[in-house]
Structure formats: structure tokens, C-alpha cells
Design a protein around this motif. Structure first.
Motif, PDB file in Angstrom:
ATOM      1  N   GLY A  59      47.806  64.763  91.633  1.00  0.00           N
ATOM      2  CA  GLY A  59      46.449  65.277  91.467  1.00  0.00           C
ATOM      3  C   GLY A  59      46.395  66.791  91.629  1.00  0.00           C
ATOM      4  O   GLY A  59      45.654  67.475  90.906  1.00  0.00           O
ATOM      5  N   ASN A  60      47.198  67.325  92.560  1.00  0.00           N
ATOM      6  CA  ASN A  60      47.251  68.777  92.733  1.00  0.00           C
ATOM      7  C   ASN A  60      47.819  69.459  91.494  1.00  0.00           C
ATOM      8  O   ASN A  60      47.299  70.494  91.047  1.00  0.00           O
ATOM      9  CB  ASN A  60      48.104  69.123  93.951  1.00  0.00           C
ATOM     10  CG  ASN A  60      47.407  68.810  95.268  1.00  0.00           C
ATOM     11  OD1 ASN A  60      46.189  68.708  95.316  1.00  0.00           O
ATOM     12  ND2 ASN A  60      48.175  68.646  96.328  1.00  0.00           N
ATOM     13  N   ARG A  61      48.883  68.882  90.941  1.00  0.00           N
ATOM     14  CA  ARG A  61      49.475  69.469  89.733  1.00  0.00           C
ATOM     15  C   ARG A  61      48.510  69.395  88.553  1.00  0.00           C
ATOM     16  O   ARG A  61      48.427  70.324  87.736  1.00  0.00           O
ATOM     17  CB  ARG A  61      50.786  68.763  89.396  1.00  0.00           C
ATOM     18  CG  ARG A  61      51.910  69.030  90.399  1.00  0.00           C
ATOM     19  CD  ARG A  61      53.237  68.562  89.863  1.00  0.00           C
ATOM     20  NE  ARG A  61      53.286  67.119  89.700  1.00  0.00           N
ATOM     21  CZ  ARG A  61      53.680  66.266  90.641  1.00  0.00           C
ATOM     22  NH1 ARG A  61      54.058  66.721  91.822  1.00  0.00           N
ATOM     23  NH2 ARG A  61      53.711  64.961  90.416  1.00  0.00           N
ATOM     24  N   GLU A  62      47.772  68.302  88.475  1.00  0.00           N
ATOM     25  CA  GLU A  62      46.783  68.169  87.404  1.00  0.00           C
ATOM     26  C   GLU A  62      45.690  69.222  87.537  1.00  0.00           C
ATOM     27  O   GLU A  62      45.273  69.831  86.540  1.00  0.00           O
ATOM     28  CB  GLU A  62      46.185  66.766  87.442  1.00  0.00           C
ATOM     29  CG  GLU A  62      45.174  66.496  86.339  1.00  0.00           C
ATOM     30  CD  GLU A  62      44.603  65.091  86.412  1.00  0.00           C
ATOM     31  OE1 GLU A  62      43.782  64.745  85.549  1.00  0.00           O
ATOM     32  OE2 GLU A  62      44.973  64.342  87.342  1.00  0.00           O
ATOM     33  N   ALA A  63      45.219  69.451  88.752  1.00  0.00           N
ATOM     34  CA  ALA A  63      44.185  70.473  88.971  1.00  0.00           C
ATOM     35  C   ALA A  63      44.729  71.875  88.701  1.00  0.00           C
ATOM     36  O   ALA A  63      44.018  72.732  88.162  1.00  0.00           O
ATOM     37  CB  ALA A  63      43.649  70.373  90.397  1.00  0.00           C
ATOM     38  N   ASP A  64      45.986  72.124  89.062  1.00  0.00           N
ATOM     39  CA  ASP A  64      46.601  73.425  88.773  1.00  0.00           C
ATOM     40  C   ASP A  64      46.651  73.666  87.267  1.00  0.00           C
ATOM     41  O   ASP A  64      46.332  74.775  86.791  1.00  0.00           O
ATOM     42  CB  ASP A  64      48.014  73.480  89.347  1.00  0.00           C
ATOM     43  CG  ASP A  64      48.021  73.529  90.867  1.00  0.00           C
ATOM     44  OD1 ASP A  64      46.952  73.817  91.447  1.00  0.00           O
ATOM     45  OD2 ASP A  64      49.077  73.274  91.466  1.00  0.00           O
ATOM     46  N   ALA A  65      47.058  72.629  86.522  1.00  0.00           N
ATOM     47  CA  ALA A  65      47.116  72.764  85.069  1.00  0.00           C
ATOM     48  C   ALA A  65      45.721  72.992  84.487  1.00  0.00           C
ATOM     49  O   ALA A  65      45.555  73.749  83.522  1.00  0.00           O
ATOM     50  CB  ALA A  65      47.757  71.521  84.455  1.00  0.00           C
ATOM     51  N   GLY A  66      44.712  72.346  85.062  1.00  0.00           N
ATOM     52  CA  GLY A  66      43.339  72.539  84.594  1.00  0.00           C
ATOM     53  C   GLY A  66      42.861  73.966  84.795  1.00  0.00           C
ATOM     54  O   GLY A  66      42.157  74.525  83.944  1.00  0.00           O
ATOM     55  N   ALA A  67      43.260  74.584  85.933  1.00  0.00           N
ATOM     56  CA  ALA A  67      42.879  75.968  86.185  1.00  0.00           C
ATOM     57  C   ALA A  67      43.536  76.913  85.178  1.00  0.00           C
ATOM     58  O   ALA A  67      42.911  77.863  84.693  1.00  0.00           O
ATOM     59  CB  ALA A  67      43.258  76.370  87.607  1.00  0.00           C
ATOM     60  N   VAL A  68      44.812  76.638  84.860  1.00  0.00           N
ATOM     61  CA  VAL A  68      45.501  77.464  83.859  1.00  0.00           C
ATOM     62  C   VAL A  68      44.878  77.255  82.488  1.00  0.00           C
ATOM     63  O   VAL A  68      44.658  78.210  81.722  1.00  0.00           O
ATOM     64  CB  VAL A  68      47.003  77.116  83.831  1.00  0.00           C
ATOM     65  CG1 VAL A  68      47.708  77.861  82.695  1.00  0.00           C
ATOM     66  CG2 VAL A  68      47.651  77.471  85.168  1.00  0.00           C
ATOM     67  N   LEU A  69      44.573  75.997  82.163  1.00  0.00           N
ATOM     68  CA  LEU A  69      43.997  75.691  80.852  1.00  0.00           C
ATOM     69  C   LEU A  69      42.651  76.372  80.651  1.00  0.00           C
ATOM     70  O   LEU A  69      42.337  76.840  79.547  1.00  0.00           O
ATOM     71  CB  LEU A  69      43.849  74.168  80.710  1.00  0.00           C
ATOM     72  CG  LEU A  69      43.272  73.656  79.394  1.00  0.00           C
ATOM     73  CD1 LEU A  69      44.182  74.041  78.231  1.00  0.00           C
ATOM     74  CD2 LEU A  69      43.081  72.139  79.448  1.00  0.00           C
TER      75      LEU A  69
END
Length: 460
Positions: A59-69
Motif C-alpha cells: 500500500g505504501n508503494r502504491e501511494a508513492d507511485a500515485g504521488a509520482v503519477l
């Protein structure tokens, strides 16, 4: 047994008091071995291998990717296209010849315009676009993604605390079950010594056959209790394996459970600590902030949008032939004059914001209740431990007196067994109170959001 027919004191008094002390010392020596599992090691293993921890990390990695996206919307979009086509569509042929810069006077012939020969076109194209202004929608989406990223990180910490609490509960259950087995084994030994003593009394004519039968029944009951205690210990180990996420964990002798004295703080101070330290509450507060940004982004859709675009193209009649190139660039301003769908989007995001606001308020009340309950359990457990200790001392002294009276023929076997039951129950209640006191403090740490691996070491 002495000449007066009294029960042997080493078999009963010293065996009961010194036996438990020796068992504790043996367990402590065994627990210092390399194979003993420490609570901190169990917690670290669980945090590394628990499926719940893996889910939180994902979930943390998914949120990190969302911030970059979300930040990619600030960048220009650029694409490269290589298009190879062939056809005799009049419009296609006319336009392709123009783009290839191969148009001649003969191509204006009526028959050539209406019935052109098939034409091939090799087109190389670079296209780009960039949103120069979108009424701050992108900036609000970035703030939303950043808040969700931080919220996911705090949610991960909340999951870690849940894992720590589960491991502490399972580990302490093993310690308690281990102590129950030790007590049951000692009680079985005591029951066997009692049966031997009663046999001697019967042979000497100082007791009747029913006394021996009562002692035999007592021995069978103690054996059943030992079997049940051993089963509880196996179950406690199974629960610890599940909490740690390790299926092949081998059972071992752990450091025996011991009574602890834990600090007590005022209730309001613990509630204040929870309001600042609970990661789940902080995560929900950030989710509330993220949803506010989502509402703002939805409202930005009503504003104007300014975009720039550009296109460069080269067309050739064959792959290696020369041809013509062209380009076009522009600025586009758009406003939605009938934004029915956007109104519905704003209404949906606003409703979601109201829901999160209500969840946040309910969570704050629930946390206050959890801390209140844990505070009361902590006080109750401490008092129960004190009472249990007094009861053990009283039951032990009562058993000593009844044994002496039975040895002197002044008490019946029923009196002795009743005193044995009372003393055994007081021992069980005492170790249960020790376990309850430790778990009540762990519950309080969890409720206040301070149950970290370092804090859990206080419970060892």
C-alpha cells in the motif's frame, strides 16, 4: 512418615514450596539458552514475514507511485508516430500528394481527381501538448496524492502496532500456558505423594479404604489437568506461529512469566497521548485532508483550461524518397458551458468528504473509549494481582495447617483435598493475574499508540 503416623513434611510442604522454586530456576536456566525465543525477536520476525505487513508495504508503494503519477500532469506530452499507408481514396490521395510536395498540374485533371491511382505514403510525425493552466486542478491533485502517501505510511505504522500487539498477546499466552503446565506437573507429583502417604495410613490402620480411593480420584483429576494444560500450551504455540507468520517455528522453553510493576498515569494524560500518537487517527486526518483536495480538484473542472499543442510531420512517397514536411502549433482555450457531469462529480466528492469527516469524529470518540477501557483494565489488573498474591499466601498456610491436622488424625481426607483444591486454584488465579496485568499494560500501550517493539521489551 514418622512413628506417630504424621504425613512427611518434605513430601508435602517442602515439595510444594521448594518444588515451584526449583522449576522456576530450571526454566530460567533453560531460557538463557540459544534456542530460547525472545519477545523482541518474535516481533521483528512478525514485522518481516506477516502477510499484513506485506500488504501495508504494498500500500505504501502504491501511494508513492500515485504521488509520482500526479506530478506527470505538469509535464508536456510528446509522441512519435511512423505511419505507412496506401489507398486510392480521392481525398487521401489529394492530401497526401500535397503533403509530399509532389502535386503537379496533371493532378487537377477531372479523371485523376475522381479516380486517382493508388498512392503510398510514409509519414513521420512528432506531436506534443502541454496544459499551461487547468484552474489549479493539477496542483490540488498533487496535494491529494501527497496526503494519501503520508496517510498510507501512517496506516502502515498502525498495522505494525497491530502485529506487535498480536505477537505480544500470543507470546504472553505461551508464557502463561507454560507456567500452567509447570504448576500442573507439580500438582500431579504432589497428588502422587499424597496417594503414597494415604496408602501408608491405610496399612497402618490410621485411614480407611475410602481415603485411598479419594486420593486416587484426586490423582486422576490432576493428570487430566496436566493433559489439558499441555494441550493449551500447544495451542498457544500455534497461535504464536500464526502471529509471527512462521509455520515451522519449533516450541521451546521460554523465560517463565513473572509479575511486573508498570507505571500508571492519569487518564487525561493517556488520552492526550493517544490523540497525538495513534497512527490510525493521524492517517484518517490526512485522508480527510486528501479528500478536501479532491473536492477542490473537482471544482477546478468548472474553470477554463489553456493548452498548447504542436505537430511536425514529414510525408514521402516511399521509404527512401524525399518528401515534404509541415508543422502546426497553437493554443487552445476551453470552457465547459454545460457541466452536468462535473456537478455530479463535485457532489460525489463532497459526500465522500462528509463521510470521512464523520468517520474521523467517530474514531476520536472510539479512541477515547478504548483508552478509558484500557486504563480501567490496567487498574483492575494491578489490584487483582495484589489480591491474588494475598490469596496464595493464605491458601498455602491453610493447606499447611490442614495437612498437619490430617497427619494427626484431626481432619478428614475431604478436608485435605478441599484445601488442596483451594491452594491449586489460588496458584492458577495468581498466574492468570500476572498474565492479565501484563496484557492490560500492553492493551494500554496499544490504545495510546505507543506499542512499539522497544516499548514491548518492558513486557518481557
Amino acid at each position: 512418615m514418622d512413628k506417630a503416623g504424621k504425613l512427611s513434611r518434605p513430601n508435602f510442604v517442602r515439595a510444594r514450596f521448594l518444588g515451584l522454586v526449583l522449576l522456576t530456576l530450571v526454566d530460567g536456566i533453560a531460557a538463557t539458552g540459544q534456542g530460547a525465543l525472545k519477545l523482541r525477536d518474535a516481533i521483528e520476525t512478525a514485522l518481516g514475514k506477516s502477510p499484513d505487513a506485506a500488504i501495508a508495504r504494498a500500500g505504501n508503494r502504491e501511494a508513492d507511485a500515485g504521488a509520482v503519477l500526479s506530478r506527470t500532469a505538469l509535464l508536456p506530452q510528446l509522441s512519435f508516430i511512423e505511419d505507412i499507408s496506401r489507398g486510392n481514396d480521392p481525398v487521401y490521395v489529394f492530401g497526401s500528394r500535397l503533403r509530399q510536395r509532389q502535386f503537379t498540374q496533371a493532378d487537377f485533371a477531372i479523371d485523376a481527381l475522381n479516380h486517382p491511382d493508388p498512392l503510398g505514403d510514409f509519414s513521420t510525425r512528432l506531436s506534443g501538448s502541454w496544459v499551461a493552466f487547468d484552474s489549479f486542478k493539477t496542483q490540488r491533485e498533487i496535494r491529494r496524492a501527497d496526503s494519501l502517501k503520508q496517510s498510507a505510511q501512517l496506516s502502515g505504522k498502525a498495522v505494525d502496532q497491530q502485529i506487535v500487539f498480536r505477537v505480544v498477546t500470543a507470546y504472553q499466552s505461551v508464557l502463561f500456558a507454560q507456567r500452567e503446565v509447570d504448576v500442573a506437573e507439580h500438582e500431579q507429583e504432589t497428588a502422587a505423594a499424597l496417594l503414597t502417604s494415604v496408602d501408608d495410613h491405610v496399612k497402618a490402620g490410621l485411614a480407611v479404604e475410602s481415603d485411598r480411593m479419594s486420593a486416587q480420584v484426586n490423582g486422576a483429576a490432576r493428570k487430566q489437568e496436566l493433559i489439558a494444560a499441555q494441550g493449551d500450551l500447544e495451542l498457544a504455540w500455534a497461535q504464536l506461529r500464526e502471529a509471527m507468520g512462521v509455520a515451522d517455528l519449533q516450541a521451546s522453553d521460554l523465560k517463565p512469566i513473572e509479575p511486573h510493576t508498570f507505571p500508571q498515569l492519569p487518564l487525561e494524560q493517556e488520552i492526550e497521548t493517544a490523540s497525538k500518537s495513534r497512527p490510525d487517527i493521524s492517517a484518517l486526518a490526512l485522508a480527510r485532508s486528501a479528500q478536501a483536495s479532491a473536492v477542490g480538484a473537482a471544482r477546478s473542472e468548472f474553470g477554463p483550461r489553456i493548452s498548447t499543442y504542436g505537430n511536425w510531420e514529414e510525408d514521402r512517397g516511399s521509404l527512401g524518397a524525399s518528401g515534404g514536411s509541415n508543422w502546426v502549433a497553437g493554443v487552445q482555450i476551453s470552457i465547459d458551458i454545460l457541466p452536468l457531469g462535473k456537478r455530479a462529480q463535485v457532489a460525489r466528492e463532497t459526500a465522500a468528504q462528509q463521510r470521512i469527516e464523520a468517520q474521523f469524529a467517530a474514531s476520536q470518540l472510539h479512541v477515547r473509549l478504548e483508552v478509558n477501557q484500557a486504563h480501567i483494565h490496567r487498574q483492575t489488573a494491578a489490584l487483582s494481582l495484589e489480591t491474588a498474591q494475598v490469596a496464595v499466601d493464605q491458601a498455602t498456610e491453610s493447606l499447611r495447617i490442614v495437612r498437619n491436622r490430617y497427619g494427626a488424625g484431626l481432619a478428614t481426607i475431604t478436608d485435605l483435598l478441599r484445601a488442596e483444591d483451594a491452594e491449586r486454584q489460588s496458584q492458577s488465579n495468581y498466574w492468570h493475574a500476572v498474565y492479565g496485568n501484563t496484557m492490560a499494560y500492553a492493551e494500554l500501550l496499544y490504545a495510546t499508540g505507543t506499542l512499539t517493539p522497544d516499548a514491548a521489551e518492558e513486557l518481557q
